[in-house]
Scaffold this active site. Structure first.
Site, PDB file in Angstrom:
ATOM      1  CE  LYS A   1     -14.940 -48.459   2.702  1.00  0.00           C
ATOM      2  NZ  LYS A   1     -16.361 -48.413   3.056  1.00  0.00           N
TER       3      LYS A   1
ATOM      4  CD  GLU B   1      -4.736 -56.156  13.777  1.00  0.00           C
ATOM      5  OE1 GLU B   1      -4.950 -57.334  14.133  1.00  0.00           O
ATOM      6  OE2 GLU B   1      -3.779 -55.487  14.201  1.00  0.00           O
TER       7      GLU B   1
ATOM      8  CB  CYS C   1     -11.453 -60.171  15.171  1.00  0.00           C
ATOM      9  SG  CYS C   1     -10.712 -59.074  16.365  1.00  0.00           S
TER      10      CYS C   1
ATOM     11  CD  GLU D   1     -14.099 -64.248  10.946  1.00  0.00           C
ATOM     12  OE1 GLU D   1     -14.182 -63.816   9.787  1.00  0.00           O
ATOM     13  OE2 GLU D   1     -13.490 -63.658  11.847  1.00  0.00           O
TER      14      GLU D   1
HETATM   15  P1  NDP Z   1     -14.866 -56.569   4.908  1.00  0.00           P
HETATM   16  O1  NDP Z   1     -13.507 -57.060   4.589  1.00  0.00           O
HETATM   17  O2  NDP Z   1     -15.966 -56.946   4.006  1.00  0.00           O
HETATM   18  O3  NDP Z   1     -14.889 -54.979   4.975  1.00  0.00           O
HETATM   19  C1  NDP Z   1     -14.044 -54.233   5.800  1.00  0.00           C
HETATM   20  C2  NDP Z   1     -13.842 -52.849   5.201  1.00  0.00           C
HETATM   21  O4  NDP Z   1     -13.145 -52.968   3.964  1.00  0.00           O
HETATM   22  C3  NDP Z   1     -15.153 -52.131   4.878  1.00  0.00           C
HETATM   23  O5  NDP Z   1     -14.986 -50.752   5.104  1.00  0.00           O
HETATM   24  C4  NDP Z   1     -15.307 -52.435   3.394  1.00  0.00           C
HETATM   25  O6  NDP Z   1     -16.152 -51.520   2.745  1.00  0.00           O
HETATM   26  C5  NDP Z   1     -13.879 -52.311   2.935  1.00  0.00           C
HETATM   27  N1  NDP Z   1     -13.563 -52.992   1.674  1.00  0.00           N
HETATM   28  C6  NDP Z   1     -14.224 -54.011   1.072  1.00  0.00           C
HETATM   29  N2  NDP Z   1     -13.599 -54.347  -0.090  1.00  0.00           N
HETATM   30  C7  NDP Z   1     -12.536 -53.514  -0.225  1.00  0.00           C
HETATM   31  C8  NDP Z   1     -11.516 -53.350  -1.205  1.00  0.00           C
HETATM   32  N3  NDP Z   1     -11.455 -54.105  -2.308  1.00  0.00           N
HETATM   33  N4  NDP Z   1     -10.585 -52.403  -1.030  1.00  0.00           N
HETATM   34  C9  NDP Z   1     -10.604 -51.620   0.077  1.00  0.00           C
HETATM   35  N5  NDP Z   1     -11.560 -51.709   1.046  1.00  0.00           N
HETATM   36  C10 NDP Z   1     -12.502 -52.661   0.895  1.00  0.00           C
HETATM   37  O7  NDP Z   1     -15.159 -57.016   6.410  1.00  0.00           O
HETATM   38  P2  NDP Z   1     -16.523 -56.848   7.216  1.00  0.00           P
HETATM   39  O8  NDP Z   1     -16.947 -55.438   7.209  1.00  0.00           O
HETATM   40  O9  NDP Z   1     -17.473 -57.901   6.771  1.00  0.00           O
HETATM   41  O10 NDP Z   1     -16.048 -57.156   8.721  1.00  0.00           O
HETATM   42  C11 NDP Z   1     -16.040 -58.421   9.312  1.00  0.00           C
HETATM   43  C12 NDP Z   1     -14.655 -59.031   9.245  1.00  0.00           C
HETATM   44  O11 NDP Z   1     -13.739 -58.226   9.958  1.00  0.00           O
HETATM   45  C13 NDP Z   1     -14.572 -60.400   9.894  1.00  0.00           C
HETATM   46  O12 NDP Z   1     -13.912 -61.278   9.033  1.00  0.00           O
HETATM   47  C14 NDP Z   1     -13.701 -60.178  11.124  1.00  0.00           C
HETATM   48  O13 NDP Z   1     -12.940 -61.263  11.529  1.00  0.00           O
HETATM   49  C15 NDP Z   1     -12.834 -59.057  10.693  1.00  0.00           C
HETATM   50  N6  NDP Z   1     -12.312 -58.375  11.853  1.00  0.00           N
HETATM   51  C16 NDP Z   1     -11.015 -58.615  12.217  1.00  0.00           C
HETATM   52  C17 NDP Z   1     -10.488 -58.044  13.356  1.00  0.00           C
HETATM   53  C18 NDP Z   1      -9.061 -58.313  13.740  1.00  0.00           C
HETATM   54  O14 NDP Z   1      -8.516 -57.618  14.592  1.00  0.00           O
HETATM   55  N7  NDP Z   1      -8.432 -59.311  13.177  1.00  0.00           N
HETATM   56  C19 NDP Z   1     -11.291 -57.176  14.210  1.00  0.00           C
HETATM   57  C20 NDP Z   1     -12.646 -56.999  13.747  1.00  0.00           C
HETATM   58  C21 NDP Z   1     -13.126 -57.584  12.604  1.00  0.00           C
HETATM   59  P3  NDP Z   1     -17.741 -51.846   2.606  1.00  0.00           P
HETATM   60  O15 NDP Z   1     -18.300 -51.738   3.956  1.00  0.00           O
HETATM   61  O16 NDP Z   1     -18.208 -50.816   1.676  1.00  0.00           O
HETATM   62  O17 NDP Z   1     -17.838 -53.234   2.032  1.00  0.00           O
END
Ligand code: NDP
Length: 477
Positions: A171, A246, A280, A381
């Site tokens: 997804k 992550e 990240c 963050e």
């Molecule tokens: P989100 O957590 O909002 O979304 C990530 C994914 O999860 C999207 O596909 C989102 O869908 C989906 N999602 C949201 N809610 C749910 C749920 N309840 N159940 C299952 N899936 C769900 O993160 P962002 O897209 O805003 O990304 C930025 C974040 O990612 C930052 O906090 C960053 O630090 C982190 N990140 C961490 C990394 C690491 O290695 N630690 C690397 C890169 C980023 P939808 O798009 O539809 O909301």
């Protein structure tokens, strides 16, 4: 306008609700493509397809799986220009960076093609028995990813999952699903059995939640915000699923008095501002020894001011727009909060001026002096191009400041003294420590985080383990 469907059971599928969403370019708000908005029912169909394909794919010999993954890598390289262009259009990053991301995802496929061939077992002789230890694929995996590196972060999951013998449903992020979907399309076209690789689109809280809650998925690999990770971990518990998370970070960057200050400033600038700070492992807090603080700060400001901002499709830009209005607003709020609490705005802090920037989510790379831990930019963050600087007197103080965070993602130390480097590396509460480098990402080494930044490891041979279960077969003698 281009249309992006879901991929379920080897076929292009529209949403069961018939709904579509328009993806817009963050540089100018122009529509890029129409994407199917999936439903829980679509997610269930995809999980069922992956379940049906699991016995076929998991029984495929690992040498054959390796051949197919190498072929997938070849197809991704062949389509790199086209996938990279979509990535720039939907997410904003400069085309040269988008191309690097796509090519790197092909390398990940090649790497795990070979790692999958080395999924060896064990033979243990006891007095009255013999033990065989097998490592078998965990089952159907749900792969959920964010928008900042939508291709690479998905490749880090797709490649080891397939190499281990798992089938999956991916997804991608709702607002940047195009390049990720094209990546999986290339993987499917390498010759995988129908249903081994599926993609569903749609809101995380609905489609993603179904992937987490439905008992068919046995493994959830997630990259995204800590808050979402918490929700996923809690809901995966209902069926005792395996999770890799992550999550968010607040990575410190320590500059010791003996460091190469020019190299430290250039490295800090690159890691704080590239991808508009939306990484990240981005540098979020800089701690500089007071005796070199002035020199470091001047160099950092000059690096920040040299970066060229613009539409990611222009060939010579270093930075594109931020991904969304929400991201830019949060960055602006963090900068305002820091200034109100006594930080000094040294450069940036606002949008660039000019007609070319009017419609996009642009923001100038920002350096703040006199930062401290009362400021949101030092604790939360930001996920934006901001580099706050705080001075320190001793290494112990710098390590304590770096560890004063709920996050434990990456940490960086610049020093030319081996003992200082090791003392810092051992003392920092981080999943990866970079010494005189500004990245802890290496395809061959484990990547993963501590504290509220995550759980489990990706990349290296550790990344394959995340998709394998250990089975003990005991043979009486
Ligand atoms: P989100 O957590 O909002 O979304 C990530 C994914 O999860 C999207 O596909 C989102 O869908 C989906 N999602 C949201 N809610 C749910 C749920 N309840 N159940 C299952 N899936 C769900 O993160 P962002 O897209 O805003 O990304 C930025 C974040 O990612 C930052 O906090 C960053 O630090 C982190 N990140 C961490 C990394 C690491 O290695 N630690 C690397 C890169 C980023 P939808 O798009 O539809 O909301």
């Amino acid at each position: 306008m281009q249309q992006s469907h879901m991929l379920i059971n080897g076929e292009e599928v529209a949403s069961s609700s018939g709904r579509v969403e328009i993806i817009r370019n963050p540089a100018n708000q122009q529509p890029v493509a129409e994407v199917a908005v999936g439903t829980r029912q679509d997610a269930r169909l995809a999980l069922q397809a992956a379940k049906k394909a699991f016995p076929i794919w998991s029984a495929t010999p690992s040498l054959k799986r390796a051949d197919l993954l190498h072929e997938a890598a070849r197809l991704v390289r062949e389509r790199a220009e086209e996938i990279a262009r979509l990535l720039t259009l939907e997410m904003g990053k400069p085309l040269k960076n988008a191309k690097m991301e796509v090519l790197s995802s092909a390398d990940v496929l090649d790497f795990y093609a070979e790692e999958g061939r080395r999924n060896f077992g064990e033979w243990i002789s006891s007095s009255h028995s013999r033990s065989i230890v097998l490592r078998q694929p965990v089952g159907v995996a749900a792969l959920i990813t964010p928008w900042n590196f939508p291709v690479d972060l998905l490749a880090w999951k797709v490649a080891p999952a397939l190499a281990a013998g798992c089938t999956f449903v991916a997804k991608p992020p709702s607002l940047a699903p195009l390049a990720a979907t094209e990546f999986v399309r290339a993987v499917c076209e390498a010759g995988l059995p129908a249903g081994a690789a599926n993609v569903v689109h749609g809101p995380g809280g609905i489609v993603g939640a179904e992937l987490v809650e439905n008992p068919i998925s046995r493994k959830i690999a997630f990259t995204g915000e800590t808050q979402t990770g918490r929700w996923i971990m809690a809901h995966a518990a209902a069926h005792i699923k395996r999770v890799s998370l992550e999550l968010g970070g607040q990575s410190p960057f320590i500059v010791c008095p003996d460091a190469d200050i020019e190299a430290a400033a250039a490295s800090a600038a690159q890691r704080a501002f590239s991808n508009m700070g939306q990484i990240c492992i981005s540098v979020n807090r800089i701690y500089v020894a007071q005796e070199v603080a002035e020199q470091f700060t001047e160099l950092l400001i000059s690096c920040a001011e040299r970066l060229k901002i613009g539409d990611g499709l222009q060939p010579d830009v270093d930075l594109g727009p931020m991904f969304s209005r929400k991201q830019r607003e949060r960055t602006r709020e963090h900068v305002a909060d820091a200034i109100e609490k006594g930080a000094e705005l040294l450069t940036g802090g606002r949008e660039p001026e000019g007609k070319a920037f009017e419609k996009g989510y642009f923001f100038r790379p920002t350096v703040l002096g006199e930062a401290d831990h009362s400021m949101r930019v030092m604790r939360e963050e930001t996920f934006g191009p901001v580099a706050p600087i705080m001075k320190f007197k001793t290494l112990e103080e710098a390590i304590a400041l770096a560890n004063d965070s709920e996050y434990g993602l990456a940490a960086y130390v610049f020093t030319n003294d081996l003992k200082t480097a090791l003392r810092a590396a051992e003392g920092l509460e981080a999943g990866g420590v970079g010494i005189n480098v500004n990245s802890v990402v290496d395809l061959q080494a484990p990547l993963g985080w501590r504290k509220e930044s995550g759980l489990g490891r990706e990349l290296g041979h550790h990344g394959l383990d995340a998709y394998l279960e250990t089975k003990h077969i005991r043979l009486g003698m």
